[in-house]
Scaffold this active site. Structure first.
Site, PDB file in Angstrom:
ATOM      1  N   ASN A   9       0.852  -1.189   0.000  1.00 16.75           N
ATOM      2  CA  ASN A   9       0.000   0.000   0.000  1.00 16.75           C
ATOM      3  C   ASN A   9       0.889   1.241   0.000  1.00 16.75           C
ATOM      4  O   ASN A   9       1.496   1.574   1.016  1.00 16.75           O
ATOM      5  CB  ASN A   9      -0.903  -0.024   1.244  1.00 16.75           C
ATOM      6  CG  ASN A   9      -1.784   1.202   1.346  1.00 16.75           C
ATOM      7  OD1 ASN A   9      -1.922   1.975   0.394  1.00 16.75           O
ATOM      8  ND2 ASN A   9      -2.388   1.388   2.505  1.00 16.75           N
ATOM      9  N   LYS A  11      -0.059   4.256  -0.245  1.00 16.99           N
ATOM     10  CA  LYS A  11      -0.740   5.372   0.417  1.00 16.99           C
ATOM     11  C   LYS A  11      -0.573   6.652  -0.422  1.00 16.99           C
ATOM     12  O   LYS A  11      -0.601   6.581  -1.642  1.00 16.99           O
ATOM     13  CB  LYS A  11      -0.234   5.537   1.853  1.00 16.99           C
ATOM     14  CG  LYS A  11      -0.348   4.241   2.659  1.00 16.99           C
ATOM     15  CD  LYS A  11      -0.017   4.406   4.119  1.00 16.99           C
ATOM     16  CE  LYS A  11      -0.127   3.075   4.842  1.00 16.99           C
ATOM     17  NZ  LYS A  11       0.081   3.196   6.302  1.00 16.99           N
ATOM     18  N   HIS A  93      -9.279   0.709   5.340  1.00 17.29           N
ATOM     19  CA  HIS A  93      -8.006   0.918   6.034  1.00 17.29           C
ATOM     20  C   HIS A  93      -8.237   1.861   7.208  1.00 17.29           C
ATOM     21  O   HIS A  93      -9.071   2.763   7.142  1.00 17.29           O
ATOM     22  CB  HIS A  93      -6.976   1.498   5.075  1.00 17.29           C
ATOM     23  CG  HIS A  93      -5.576   1.482   5.599  1.00 17.29           C
ATOM     24  ND1 HIS A  93      -5.121   2.414   6.509  1.00 17.29           N
ATOM     25  CD2 HIS A  93      -4.542   0.641   5.369  1.00 17.29           C
ATOM     26  CE1 HIS A  93      -3.854   2.147   6.789  1.00 17.29           C
ATOM     27  NE2 HIS A  93      -3.485   1.079   6.129  1.00 17.29           N
ATOM     28  N   GLU A  95      -6.718   4.293   8.249  1.00 11.20           N
ATOM     29  CA  GLU A  95      -6.546   5.709   7.928  1.00 11.20           C
ATOM     30  C   GLU A  95      -7.797   6.274   7.251  1.00 11.20           C
ATOM     31  O   GLU A  95      -8.131   7.446   7.424  1.00 11.20           O
ATOM     32  CB  GLU A  95      -5.304   5.884   7.051  1.00 11.20           C
ATOM     33  CG  GLU A  95      -4.029   5.637   7.824  1.00 11.20           C
ATOM     34  CD  GLU A  95      -2.839   5.237   6.971  1.00 11.20           C
ATOM     35  OE1 GLU A  95      -1.794   4.906   7.559  1.00 11.20           O
ATOM     36  OE2 GLU A  95      -2.954   5.248   5.730  1.00 11.20           O
ATOM     37  N   GLU A 163      -4.751  -5.244  10.734  1.00 11.22           N
ATOM     38  CA  GLU A 163      -3.728  -4.230  10.961  1.00 11.22           C
ATOM     39  C   GLU A 163      -4.008  -3.498  12.270  1.00 11.22           C
ATOM     40  O   GLU A 163      -4.841  -2.592  12.311  1.00 11.22           O
ATOM     41  CB  GLU A 163      -3.724  -3.212   9.816  1.00 11.22           C
ATOM     42  CG  GLU A 163      -3.279  -3.756   8.481  1.00 11.22           C
ATOM     43  CD  GLU A 163      -2.915  -2.641   7.519  1.00 11.22           C
ATOM     44  OE1 GLU A 163      -1.804  -2.687   6.977  1.00 11.22           O
ATOM     45  OE2 GLU A 163      -3.721  -1.726   7.318  1.00 11.22           O
ATOM     46  N   GLY A 169       3.084   1.963  10.842  1.00 13.52           N
ATOM     47  CA  GLY A 169       4.053   3.033  10.669  1.00 13.52           C
ATOM     48  C   GLY A 169       4.755   3.471  11.932  1.00 13.52           C
ATOM     49  O   GLY A 169       5.465   4.472  11.939  1.00 13.52           O
ATOM     50  N   SER A 209       4.054  -2.410  10.366  1.00 12.02           N
ATOM     51  CA  SER A 209       5.511  -2.417  10.555  1.00 12.02           C
ATOM     52  C   SER A 209       6.153  -3.742  10.129  1.00 12.02           C
ATOM     53  O   SER A 209       7.095  -4.228  10.777  1.00 12.02           O
ATOM     54  CB  SER A 209       5.873  -2.084  12.006  1.00 12.02           C
ATOM     55  OG  SER A 209       5.421  -0.773  12.350  1.00 12.02           O
ATOM     56  N   GLY A 231       5.113   1.343   4.304  1.00 12.15           N
ATOM     57  CA  GLY A 231       6.364   1.996   3.943  1.00 12.15           C
ATOM     58  C   GLY A 231       7.383   1.100   3.264  1.00 12.15           C
ATOM     59  O   GLY A 231       8.081   1.522   2.331  1.00 12.15           O
TER      60      GLY A 231
END
Length: 249
Positions: A9, A11, A93, A95, A163, A169, A209, A231
């Site tokens: 992802n 993002k 998600h 977020e 998640e 992150g 992570s 990331g």
């Protein structure tokens, strides 16, 4: 059996220059047995699809609307996603749930729309740090799973990504025992709802992570069928070892 899936992802990251990472990833993962999905920002979908043509990498979106078209400024429909070459879409998600107030019901409606468009729905669930510290992890996961995954879900059409919000992150990762507890619980819940045959085919991904140094240990956990990576998916050098670890698990 559930498919092994390594999903990335991106993002709100990446411009034209990032497309070279897809070529590098395809070269670095040649021969990998795990499925690879990259979900770039919408501005890159079409070009990412072109860049991964004739490679094992599939492209996905990061969200979709429940409507096929209309007055929804800034949104993207499933028809637009498929037209741009997407094969799947991330939904719910944390977020999106936090930044845009998305509810389980809305996530489920989006997933139903995605399934109708022959897109694989990657449905995300997970608890906050406050919920975990209050001992509510399984209750939250169970509620979100039941209310966010459509009744028509199958292993071919739906993926569930656990998640924990507090691990995304942050560099913080649940213990392997904590991951196993949730993933075993999710499989049991799916079995109760859909029956063993369908439930065993729904891939359960862990996200939060994940990196090359811990991927192999996470993939050895029961009922972990892959990962949804943030990331570490932006660079082929970081993501390729995760794909390899999954292929070897």
């Amino acid at each position: 059996m559930a498919r092994k899936i390594a999903a990335g992802n991106w993002k709100m990251n990446g411009g034209s220059a990032a497309l070279s990472e897809l070529t590098a990833l395809a070269e670095a993962t040649a021969g990998a047995t795990a499925e690879i999905i990259i979900c770039p920002p919408a501005t890159l979908l079409s070009r990412a699809s072109d860049a991964t043509k004739d490679t094992p990498i599939a492209i996905g979106g990061q969200d979709c609307h429940t409507a096929s078209a209309g007055a929804h400024t800034g949104d993207i429909s499933t028809e637009m996603l498929t037209d741009a070459g997407a094969m799947s879409v991330i939904l719910g998600h944390s977020e999106r749930r936090t930044d845009h107030g998305e509810t389980d019901a809305l996530v489920c409606a989006k997933a139903e729309t995605a399934l109708s468009a022959n897109l694989t729905a990657i449905v995300c669930i997970g608890e906050t740090l406050e919920e975990r510290e209050a001992g509510q992890t399984l209750a939250v996961a169970g509620r979100q799973l039941a209310a966010s995954v459509p009744a028509s879900a199958t292993g071919a059409t739906c993926v569930v990504a656990y998640e924990p919000v507090w691990a995304i992150g942050t560099g913080k990762v649940p213990t392997l025992e904590q991951i196993a507890e949730v993933h075993d619980f999710l499989r049991a819940e799916l079995t109760t709802r859909f029956g063993a045959e369908i439930a065993e085919g729904i891939s359960l991904l862990y996200g939060g992570s994940v990196k090359s140094s811990n991927a192999a240990d996470i993939f050895a956990v029961s009922n972990v069928d892959g990962a949804l990576v943030g990331g570490a998916s932006l660079k082929a050098a970081d993501f390729a070892p995760i794909v390899t670890a999954l292929s070897n698990s």
